[in-house]
Design an enzyme around this catalytic site. Structure first.
Site, PDB file in Angstrom:
ATOM      1  CD  GLU A   1      -1.805  -2.110   2.023  1.00 46.45           C
ATOM      2  OE1 GLU A   1      -0.841  -2.114   2.817  1.00 46.45           O
ATOM      3  OE2 GLU A   1      -2.536  -3.090   1.828  1.00 46.45           O
TER       4      GLU A   1
ATOM      5  CE1 TYR B   1       7.420   0.580  -3.098  1.00 47.50           C
ATOM      6  CE2 TYR B   1       5.432   1.872  -2.720  1.00 47.50           C
ATOM      7  CZ  TYR B   1       6.591   1.289  -2.247  1.00 47.50           C
ATOM      8  OH  TYR B   1       6.915   1.403  -0.920  1.00 47.50           O
TER       9      TYR B   1
END
Ligand SMILES: CC(C)(COP(=O)(O)OP(=O)(O)OC[C@H]1O[C@@H](n2cnc3c(N)ncnc32)[C@H](O)[C@@H]1OP(=O)(O)O)[C@@H](O)C(=O)NCCC(=O)NCCS
Length: 159
Positions: free
Chosen positions: A116, A128
């Site tokens: 997350e 990411y």
């Protein structure tokens, strides 16, 4: 994330990844406190070790550069914390740590790697996305924030 990365000062020194131990917790909590506006406590890290989560510290001769905590659930790995201390950022260490965590999880049998991230955390999001993670959902009001709560973007990468 409130601190500003220091400028690059040269080639990264060799660093090694070691299992996080109780003896690391004071230093981990100190680093955490200076790298997040809403940091985990020492107790949160101690609970992670007690729960048997996979927790790692990244060190070089200069000391601790960062750390990460992962939870395994069946064939999924969930990244709970990844931090490179502010003075060591911007030199590829976060990317290398993430690659190493994915590879260790794959070798341990995980098929998917979840994490997350705050929409406002542009550095982590860029990392990411460039590392092959894709957005698969949103957790509403997941994080504390200055003006209430902030959503979490849920991302996954097949291993
Ligand atoms: C996110 C974090 C782990 C990245 O670590 P790092 O060692 O600085 O990252 P790297 O030097 O390996 O950079 C990897 C990529 O991240 C992105 N990135 C890193 N710093 C960035 C910045 N200031 N702005 C935008 N993108 C950035 C880039 O895509 C970069 O790739 P590139 O160098 O090829 O352009 C680090 O910033 C950190 O610990 N932040 C505080 C804690 C945190 O937010 N953790 C993540 C919670 S979800």
């Amino acid at each position: 994330m409130s601190a500003t990365p220091a400028p690059r000062t040269g080639l990264p020194e060799a660093a090694s990844l070691q299992p996080m131990q109780d003896a690391d917790l004071e230093e981990v909590a100190r680093i955490e406190a200076r790298n997040y506006e809403f940091p985990w406590t020492r107790g949160n890290f101690a609970d992670s070790l007690a729960a048997g989560h996979s927790a790692w510290v990244l060190r070089n001769r200069g000391g601790m550069l960062g750390y990460a905590v992962l939870m395994r659930v069946l064939d999924e790995a969930h990244l709970l914390n990844i931090t490179i201390d502010v003075e060591w950022r911007g030199a590829g260490r976060g990317r290398q740590l993430l690659v190493d965590l994915c590879e260790m999880s794959r070798q341990a049998g995980a098929r998917q790697f979840f994490l997350e991230v705050r929409p406002s955390n542009t550095a982590a999001l860029a990392l990411y996305e460039s590392a092959g993670f894709v957005r698969v959902g949103t957790r509403r009001g997941y994080y504390p924030a200055r003006d209430g709560r902030e959503d979490a973007i849920v991302m996954v990468k097949p291993l």
